[in-house]
Design a protein around this motif. Sequence first.
Motif, PDB file in Angstrom:
ATOM      1  N   ALA A 219       0.829  -1.207   0.000  1.00  0.00           N
ATOM      2  CA  ALA A 219       0.000   0.000   0.000  1.00  0.00           C
ATOM      3  C   ALA A 219       0.864   1.258   0.000  1.00  0.00           C
ATOM      4  O   ALA A 219       0.539   2.249  -0.669  1.00  0.00           O
ATOM      5  N   ASP A 220       1.980   1.231   0.728  1.00  0.00           N
ATOM      6  CA  ASP A 220       2.886   2.381   0.749  1.00  0.00           C
ATOM      7  C   ASP A 220       3.464   2.652  -0.634  1.00  0.00           C
ATOM      8  O   ASP A 220       3.568   3.802  -1.064  1.00  0.00           O
ATOM      9  N   LYS A 221       3.846   1.597  -1.315  1.00  0.00           N
ATOM     10  CA  LYS A 221       4.420   1.751  -2.656  1.00  0.00           C
ATOM     11  C   LYS A 221       3.410   2.346  -3.633  1.00  0.00           C
ATOM     12  O   LYS A 221       3.757   3.147  -4.512  1.00  0.00           O
ATOM     13  N   LEU A 222       2.159   1.945  -3.499  1.00  0.00           N
ATOM     14  CA  LEU A 222       1.123   2.360  -4.448  1.00  0.00           C
ATOM     15  C   LEU A 222       0.400   3.631  -4.015  1.00  0.00           C
ATOM     16  O   LEU A 222      -0.399   4.167  -4.785  1.00  0.00           O
ATOM     17  N   GLY A 223       0.632   4.087  -2.789  1.00  0.00           N
ATOM     18  CA  GLY A 223      -0.123   5.222  -2.270  1.00  0.00           C
ATOM     19  C   GLY A 223      -1.590   4.872  -2.108  1.00  0.00           C
ATOM     20  O   GLY A 223      -2.482   5.685  -2.383  1.00  0.00           O
ATOM     21  N   ALA A 224      -1.843   3.654  -1.660  1.00  0.00           N
ATOM     22  CA  ALA A 224      -3.194   3.107  -1.628  1.00  0.00           C
ATOM     23  C   ALA A 224      -3.812   3.160  -0.238  1.00  0.00           C
ATOM     24  O   ALA A 224      -3.112   3.195   0.775  1.00  0.00           O
ATOM     25  N   ALA A 225      -5.142   3.118  -0.222  1.00  0.00           N
ATOM     26  CA  ALA A 225      -5.873   2.887   1.020  1.00  0.00           C
ATOM     27  C   ALA A 225      -5.878   1.389   1.295  1.00  0.00           C
ATOM     28  O   ALA A 225      -5.659   0.578   0.396  1.00  0.00           O
ATOM     29  N   MET A 226      -6.142   1.030   2.543  1.00  0.00           N
ATOM     30  CA  MET A 226      -6.177  -0.375   2.912  1.00  0.00           C
ATOM     31  C   MET A 226      -7.583  -0.781   3.305  1.00  0.00           C
ATOM     32  O   MET A 226      -8.284  -0.054   4.017  1.00  0.00           O
ATOM     33  N   GLY A 227      -7.999  -1.956   2.798  1.00  0.00           N
ATOM     34  CA  GLY A 227      -9.323  -2.468   3.096  1.00  0.00           C
ATOM     35  C   GLY A 227      -9.233  -3.911   3.543  1.00  0.00           C
ATOM     36  O   GLY A 227      -8.152  -4.490   3.649  1.00  0.00           O
ATOM     37  N   ALA A 228     -10.387  -4.511   3.796  1.00  0.00           N
ATOM     38  CA  ALA A 228     -10.420  -5.890   4.262  1.00  0.00           C
ATOM     39  C   ALA A 228     -11.791  -6.488   3.997  1.00  0.00           C
ATOM     40  O   ALA A 228     -12.778  -5.775   3.815  1.00  0.00           O
ATOM     41  N   SER A 229     -11.830  -7.798   3.981  1.00  0.00           N
ATOM     42  CA  SER A 229     -13.109  -8.495   3.885  1.00  0.00           C
ATOM     43  C   SER A 229     -13.734  -8.565   5.279  1.00  0.00           C
ATOM     44  O   SER A 229     -13.071  -8.353   6.292  1.00  0.00           O
ATOM     45  N   ARG A 230     -14.998  -8.920   5.309  1.00  0.00           N
ATOM     46  CA  ARG A 230     -15.668  -9.048   6.601  1.00  0.00           C
ATOM     47  C   ARG A 230     -15.032 -10.158   7.434  1.00  0.00           C
ATOM     48  O   ARG A 230     -14.920 -10.045   8.658  1.00  0.00           O
ATOM     49  N   ALA A 231     -14.591 -11.222   6.765  1.00  0.00           N
ATOM     50  CA  ALA A 231     -13.966 -12.326   7.493  1.00  0.00           C
ATOM     51  C   ALA A 231     -12.728 -11.851   8.241  1.00  0.00           C
ATOM     52  O   ALA A 231     -12.482 -12.247   9.386  1.00  0.00           O
ATOM     53  N   ALA A 232     -11.933 -10.989   7.603  1.00  0.00           N
ATOM     54  CA  ALA A 232     -10.727 -10.469   8.250  1.00  0.00           C
ATOM     55  C   ALA A 232     -11.077  -9.561   9.417  1.00  0.00           C
ATOM     56  O   ALA A 232     -10.408  -9.567  10.456  1.00  0.00           O
ATOM     57  N   VAL A 233     -12.131  -8.770   9.249  1.00  0.00           N
ATOM     58  CA  VAL A 233     -12.569  -7.883  10.334  1.00  0.00           C
ATOM     59  C   VAL A 233     -13.112  -8.701  11.501  1.00  0.00           C
ATOM     60  O   VAL A 233     -12.771  -8.460  12.662  1.00  0.00           O
ATOM     61  N   ASP A 234     -13.960  -9.688  11.185  1.00  0.00           N
ATOM     62  CA  ASP A 234     -14.542 -10.520  12.247  1.00  0.00           C
ATOM     63  C   ASP A 234     -13.471 -11.305  13.010  1.00  0.00           C
ATOM     64  O   ASP A 234     -13.627 -11.595  14.203  1.00  0.00           O
ATOM     65  N   TYR A 237      -8.358  -9.085  12.609  1.00  0.00           N
ATOM     66  CA  TYR A 237      -7.098  -8.672  11.978  1.00  0.00           C
ATOM     67  C   TYR A 237      -6.992  -7.157  11.898  1.00  0.00           C
ATOM     68  O   TYR A 237      -5.907  -6.589  12.062  1.00  0.00           O
ATOM     69  N   VAL A 238      -8.111  -6.501  11.587  1.00  0.00           N
ATOM     70  CA  VAL A 238      -8.119  -5.053  11.357  1.00  0.00           C
ATOM     71  C   VAL A 238      -9.397  -4.462  11.940  1.00  0.00           C
ATOM     72  O   VAL A 238     -10.359  -5.183  12.204  1.00  0.00           O
ATOM     73  N   PRO A 239      -9.454  -3.129  12.120  1.00  0.00           N
ATOM     74  CA  PRO A 239     -10.665  -2.494  12.651  1.00  0.00           C
ATOM     75  C   PRO A 239     -11.831  -2.568  11.664  1.00  0.00           C
ATOM     76  O   PRO A 239     -11.641  -2.762  10.458  1.00  0.00           O
ATOM     77  N   ASN A 240     -13.020  -2.341  12.177  1.00  0.00           N
ATOM     78  CA  ASN A 240     -14.239  -2.401  11.372  1.00  0.00           C
ATOM     79  C   ASN A 240     -14.252  -1.387  10.234  1.00  0.00           C
ATOM     80  O   ASN A 240     -14.876  -1.636   9.190  1.00  0.00           O
ATOM     81  N   ASP A 241     -13.589  -0.233  10.425  1.00  0.00           N
ATOM     82  CA  ASP A 241     -13.662   0.782   9.380  1.00  0.00           C
ATOM     83  C   ASP A 241     -12.845   0.420   8.140  1.00  0.00           C
ATOM     84  O   ASP A 241     -12.853   1.152   7.154  1.00  0.00           O
ATOM     85  N   TYR A 242     -12.153  -0.717   8.159  1.00  0.00           N
ATOM     86  CA  TYR A 242     -11.460  -1.211   6.967  1.00  0.00           C
ATOM     87  C   TYR A 242     -12.391  -2.040   6.078  1.00  0.00           C
ATOM     88  O   TYR A 242     -12.041  -2.343   4.934  1.00  0.00           O
ATOM     89  N   GLN A 243     -13.545  -2.400   6.591  1.00  0.00           N
ATOM     90  CA  GLN A 243     -14.369  -3.405   5.907  1.00  0.00           C
ATOM     91  C   GLN A 243     -14.978  -2.891   4.614  1.00  0.00           C
ATOM     92  O   GLN A 243     -15.610  -1.846   4.569  1.00  0.00           O
ATOM     93  N   VAL A 244     -14.777  -3.666   3.548  1.00  0.00           N
ATOM     94  CA  VAL A 244     -15.383  -3.413   2.248  1.00  0.00           C
ATOM     95  C   VAL A 244     -16.442  -4.487   2.026  1.00  0.00           C
ATOM     96  O   VAL A 244     -16.173  -5.670   2.204  1.00  0.00           O
ATOM     97  N   GLY A 245     -17.639  -4.068   1.647  1.00  0.00           N
ATOM     98  CA  GLY A 245     -18.674  -5.068   1.408  1.00  0.00           C
ATOM     99  C   GLY A 245     -20.056  -4.528   1.658  1.00  0.00           C
ATOM    100  O   GLY A 245     -20.249  -3.341   1.939  1.00  0.00           O
ATOM    101  N   GLN A 246     -21.015  -5.400   1.573  1.00  0.00           N
ATOM    102  CA  GLN A 246     -22.402  -5.008   1.716  1.00  0.00           C
ATOM    103  C   GLN A 246     -22.679  -4.350   3.061  1.00  0.00           C
ATOM    104  O   GLN A 246     -23.464  -3.409   3.151  1.00  0.00           O
TER     105      GLN A 246
END
Length: 311
Positions: A219-234, A237-246
């Motif tokens: 992400a640092d190399k690309l200047g990207a935001a970071m996201g996650a699936s619901r499974a990773a959030v549940d 691994y990462v906070p809820n505000d990373y979650q991408v999905g429905q």
Amino acid sequence: MTILVIAEHDNGSLKAATLNTVTAALKLGSDVEVLIAGANCGGAAEAAARLAGVTKVKVADAAPYAEQGAENVAALLVDVIKASGYSHVLAPATTFGKNILPRVAALLDVAQISEITAIESADTFVRPIYAGNALATVKSSDSIKVITVRTTAFDAATEGGSASVEAIAAGAELSQSKVIGRELTKSARPELGAAKIIVSGGRGMGSGDNYRAVLEPLADKLGAAMGASRAAVDAGYVPNDYQVGQTGKIVAPQLYLAVGISGAIQHLAGMKDSKVIVAINKDPEAPIFQVADYGLVADLFETVPQLVAAL
């Protein structure tokens, strides 16, 4: 026919979702007004007045709206809508819009039309159903159309306007709830909902430590935001505000990298409108490959470091 857009803002500036909502409103008609409810919100009002196509900005600048609580803002909206006779009321389908507009629809005794992705006419709209696997065309006979807009489906409005700014009277402080405190996540990375590049990790990352060690350099190399699936959030691994999905954030970046994400329907509903989707997963049967423009069947713990080294 006059359309009202409820602005999402931080008092000093407009949130990006408001710009997309204005574009949707302009597809309904040329007379588009914006409502700003806040405290010391002159900066947001000035930004709204500069948007091309906006004819008027109404500003309720008062203490009851400092935290933009749903009860106070919804009551104000109902008064403004009844006084001005708007035909359509639009807000972004963000946490902000989903908090306020259902209350407005209930108080007006009309149906809400949620998360529209296209406008066919003044009373006919397209919206996703079944986690985005089908599109429904709905026609409303309500005199006032209360609508939330899926912002990824519309381009952002541009500047170039010079709308008038009108101060309006504040409503009463309802005192039904109050904000005790806020815990804000601060990051130097782009905001997930507005990022042009997103790197997302799923259950395949194995742990939060792996998520950070493997994906943050990419992400640092690309200047990207970071996201996650619901499974990773549940899994924590990462906070809820990373979650991408429905049930998380709906995104449509220029580039979406799905790493260790199987591609459950819930996740696909939040990112399948991305312009280019790249998937890395060791399971060749993973559903994510069905929507990916580029897919790599490989061990992410070997492939991602190699990709970082090559960038």
